[in-house]
Design a protein around this motif. Structure first.
Motif, PDB file in Angstrom:
ATOM      1  N   THR A 110      22.802  39.503  22.142  1.00 30.87           N
ATOM      2  CA  THR A 110      22.782  38.558  23.251  1.00 30.87           C
ATOM      3  C   THR A 110      21.738  39.056  24.239  1.00 30.87           C
ATOM      4  O   THR A 110      21.741  40.238  24.590  1.00 30.87           O
ATOM      5  CB  THR A 110      24.157  38.494  23.939  1.00 30.87           C
ATOM      6  N   VAL A 145      18.608  38.690  14.744  1.00 26.46           N
ATOM      7  CA  VAL A 145      17.404  39.379  14.295  1.00 26.46           C
ATOM      8  C   VAL A 145      17.657  40.030  12.944  1.00 26.46           C
ATOM      9  O   VAL A 145      18.792  40.342  12.596  1.00 26.46           O
ATOM     10  CB  VAL A 145      16.927  40.458  15.305  1.00 26.46           C
ATOM     11  N   GLU A 189      13.351  27.561  25.762  1.00 25.70           N
ATOM     12  CA  GLU A 189      14.726  28.052  25.583  1.00 25.70           C
ATOM     13  C   GLU A 189      15.039  29.140  26.609  1.00 25.70           C
ATOM     14  O   GLU A 189      16.121  29.161  27.197  1.00 25.70           O
ATOM     15  CB  GLU A 189      14.921  28.580  24.162  1.00 25.70           C
ATOM     16  N   ALA A 190      14.097  30.045  26.844  1.00 28.44           N
ATOM     17  CA  ALA A 190      14.289  31.099  27.840  1.00 28.44           C
ATOM     18  C   ALA A 190      14.405  30.496  29.245  1.00 28.44           C
ATOM     19  O   ALA A 190      15.278  30.894  30.029  1.00 28.44           O
ATOM     20  CB  ALA A 190      13.144  32.103  27.781  1.00 28.44           C
ATOM     21  N   LEU A 204      10.325  28.611  22.232  1.00 22.62           N
ATOM     22  CA  LEU A 204      10.915  29.874  22.682  1.00 22.62           C
ATOM     23  C   LEU A 204      10.856  29.982  24.199  1.00 22.62           C
ATOM     24  O   LEU A 204      11.834  30.370  24.849  1.00 22.62           O
ATOM     25  CB  LEU A 204      10.206  31.057  22.027  1.00 22.62           C
ATOM     26  N   ALA A 236      14.634  42.385  27.723  1.00 23.38           N
ATOM     27  CA  ALA A 236      14.713  42.525  26.267  1.00 23.38           C
ATOM     28  C   ALA A 236      15.110  43.945  25.869  1.00 23.38           C
ATOM     29  O   ALA A 236      15.965  44.149  25.011  1.00 23.38           O
ATOM     30  CB  ALA A 236      13.383  42.143  25.620  1.00 23.38           C
ATOM     31  N   LEU A 247      21.104  35.659  19.910  1.00 17.02           N
ATOM     32  CA  LEU A 247      19.875  36.015  19.213  1.00 17.02           C
ATOM     33  C   LEU A 247      20.259  36.653  17.890  1.00 17.02           C
ATOM     34  O   LEU A 247      21.111  37.541  17.856  1.00 17.02           O
ATOM     35  CB  LEU A 247      19.085  37.007  20.075  1.00 17.02           C
ATOM     36  N   ILE A 305      12.803  37.863  14.416  1.00 19.40           N
ATOM     37  CA  ILE A 305      13.653  36.839  15.021  1.00 19.40           C
ATOM     38  C   ILE A 305      13.990  35.766  13.994  1.00 19.40           C
ATOM     39  O   ILE A 305      13.114  35.140  13.414  1.00 19.40           O
ATOM     40  CB  ILE A 305      12.963  36.187  16.239  1.00 19.40           C
ATOM     41  N   LYS A 334      16.846  33.571  14.845  1.00 21.73           N
ATOM     42  CA  LYS A 334      17.305  32.482  15.709  1.00 21.73           C
ATOM     43  C   LYS A 334      17.375  32.987  17.145  1.00 21.73           C
ATOM     44  O   LYS A 334      17.855  34.090  17.393  1.00 21.73           O
ATOM     45  CB  LYS A 334      18.679  31.985  15.261  1.00 21.73           C
ATOM     46  N   PHE A 335      16.877  32.180  18.075  1.00 21.66           N
ATOM     47  CA  PHE A 335      16.947  32.482  19.504  1.00 21.66           C
ATOM     48  C   PHE A 335      17.560  31.276  20.181  1.00 21.66           C
ATOM     49  O   PHE A 335      16.914  30.228  20.308  1.00 21.66           O
ATOM     50  CB  PHE A 335      15.555  32.777  20.058  1.00 21.66           C
ATOM     51  N   LEU A 372      16.939  44.598  22.210  1.00 20.94           N
ATOM     52  CA  LEU A 372      15.869  44.189  21.307  1.00 20.94           C
ATOM     53  C   LEU A 372      14.968  45.378  21.024  1.00 20.94           C
ATOM     54  O   LEU A 372      14.741  46.201  21.912  1.00 20.94           O
ATOM     55  CB  LEU A 372      15.075  43.057  21.959  1.00 20.94           C
TER      56      LEU A 372
END
Length: 137
Positions: free
Chosen positions: A118, A108, A95-96, A92, A65, A106, A76, A78-79, A70
């Motif tokens: 990204t 933010v 998705e990871a 979350l 991150a 991503l 956040i 959208k991830f 980040l």
């Protein structure tokens, strides 16, 4: 070709927390068409503006991150495919996991501005695939 004034109209879709504000952006355009004897056309586009659902409250130094840009306090929006909804922490994490080793888009909110980043979830010497913690808003 004659262009009439453009307009921007904001519409909030529903009152449910899962509904995102919807902004309609349109341009009205009229032109003379010799084949059809004149014609008016209208272009209409919907842009969905989501609100933040989590905030980065911890980032480990040298983590994926941190290396991908980040920052503490990033909110956040959208991830990957995850936006505001139920079961956010589980979604979350999933998705990871399904994107291990692949870049994930991503969005933010940082100091009032939307920023596209990204991040690449990956194994590293620390905890988790990103090395950060989110606080649900």
């Amino acid at each position: 070709m004659r262009a009439s004034p453009s307009f921007v109209q904001a519409v909030v879709a529903g009152s449910n927390t899962q509904d995102a504000p919807r902004v309609n952006v349109g341009t009205s355009l009229s032109f003379d068409n010799p084949i059809s004897g004149g014609n008016n056309s209208f272009m209409h586009m919907d842009v969905v503006v989501s609100r933040p659902f989590a905030m980065v409250d911890e980032i480990t130094e040298s983590s994926p991150a941190a290396e991908d840009g980040l920052q503490l306090g990033d909110q956040i929006v959208k991830f990957g495919n995850v936006e505001i909804s139920d079961n956010l922490l589980q979604r979350l994490a999933t998705e990871a996991q399904i994107n291990l080793g692949r870049a994930v888009s991503l969005v933010v909110m940082r100091q009032g501005a939307l920023i596209n980043l990204t991040v690449t979830p990956r194994r590293w010497s620390g905890h988790g695939l990103l090395g950060c913690h989110f606080r649900i808003l």
